[in-house]
Design an enzyme around this catalytic site. Structure first.
Site: not given
Length: 277
Positions: A33, A145, A30, A27, A150
């Site tokens: 996302h 990226k 921005h 959440g 992750q």
């Protein structure tokens, strides 16, 4: 756009869909996302987003309680991107009982860099991603990226568990001054925000040094960390690594196979960034 919190209802809604594209988030959305949503649409349909602030990936002294939660604004942004379903479970929805089973990434990838400074972080990430993948069952999932380590860990996890989900990597979105977009940027004070692009600038300096022929990677890493420290930063690491496995490179490794990653604290805000060489 349907907003769904129940796993059962989500599966009912997606039954029969075999080209679902999934974008998991915490959440406080921005432009970075939203770029993931657009990339997802290029690779599948419908697009499903999730918003869940995952307690399992926060350490005891981290910002779980103050992590920005902006659900109403997020819903409005996702509607404009024509997202089909927002999966927004509560903790009780996703973890109806204590999550005793966890996914542990291998030590060689999960306990270095971010994993060294945030113990248990990637265990929490892998556990929630595995659970979300089970709920959504997407054909593709998009990860940025910006969170390079992750991305690598999730991709390897999906491969090794034979999940029927292709992981798509999205380029980092930056402000005009070079600062990588992040939900945590809102923690920065005005003077800190003006200084924050220095992290990307140091990554560029490292990149230029490597492209210029410097093969003493430890030397340029130390120089970049010292430059940040001299400006009031508290760097955790600046590290040149191989893109394939995030191990330290040797002098024989080609520049195109390398990435430089960084994490540093500016005031109370910890920023991460990376740049492929």
């Amino acid at each position: 756009m349907k907003v769904i919190s129940s796993i059962h209802e989500l599966r009912d809604q997606l039954r029969g869909q075999n080209r679902t594209a999934f974008v998991p988030t915490m959440g406080n959305l921005h432009e970075g996302h939203l770029s993931l949503m657009r990339l997802a649409r290029q690779h599948g349909d419908p697009v499903v987003a999730s918003i869940f602030v995952n307690r399992l990936q926060f350490g005891p002294n981290e910002d779980f309680d103050k992590y920005p939660r902006t659900m109403e604004a997020d819903i409005e942004k996702l509607q404009k991107e024509n997202v089909y379903v927002l999966f927004a479970p509560t903790e009780k929805d996703l973890y109806p009982e204590p999550q005793e089973y966890r996914v542990h990434p291998p030590h060689d990838l999960g306990d270095i860099l971010e994993g060294e400074f945030r113990p248990g972080f990637f265990q929490g990430v892998c556990t929630v991603v595995m659970k979300l993948m089970s709920c959504v069952q997407p054909r593709v999932a998009v990860f940025g990226k910006k969170d390079y380590q992750q991305l690598m860990i999730v991709r390897r996890m999906c491969n090794q568990f034979a999940l029927p989900t292709d992981i798509i990597a999205a380029e980092t979105v930056r402000d005009a001054d070079g600062l990588a977009l992040s939900s945590r940027n809102r923690y920065l004070q005005a003077a800190e925000r003006a200084e924050a692009p220095r992290l990307a600038a140091e990554l560029n300096q490292v990149r230029e040094a490597v492209l210029g022929g410097e093969r003493d990677f430890a030397k340029i890493e130390r120089a970049a960390m010292a430059a940040l420290a001299a400006r009031g930063w508290q760097p955790d690491y600046i590290a040149v690594r191989k893109r394939s496995n995030l191990l330290p490179p040797g002098p024989e490794d080609a520049n195109a196979e390398l990435v430089v990653l960084a994490a540093a604290r500016l005031g109370a805000t910890r920023l991460i960034d990376n740049l492929e060489i």
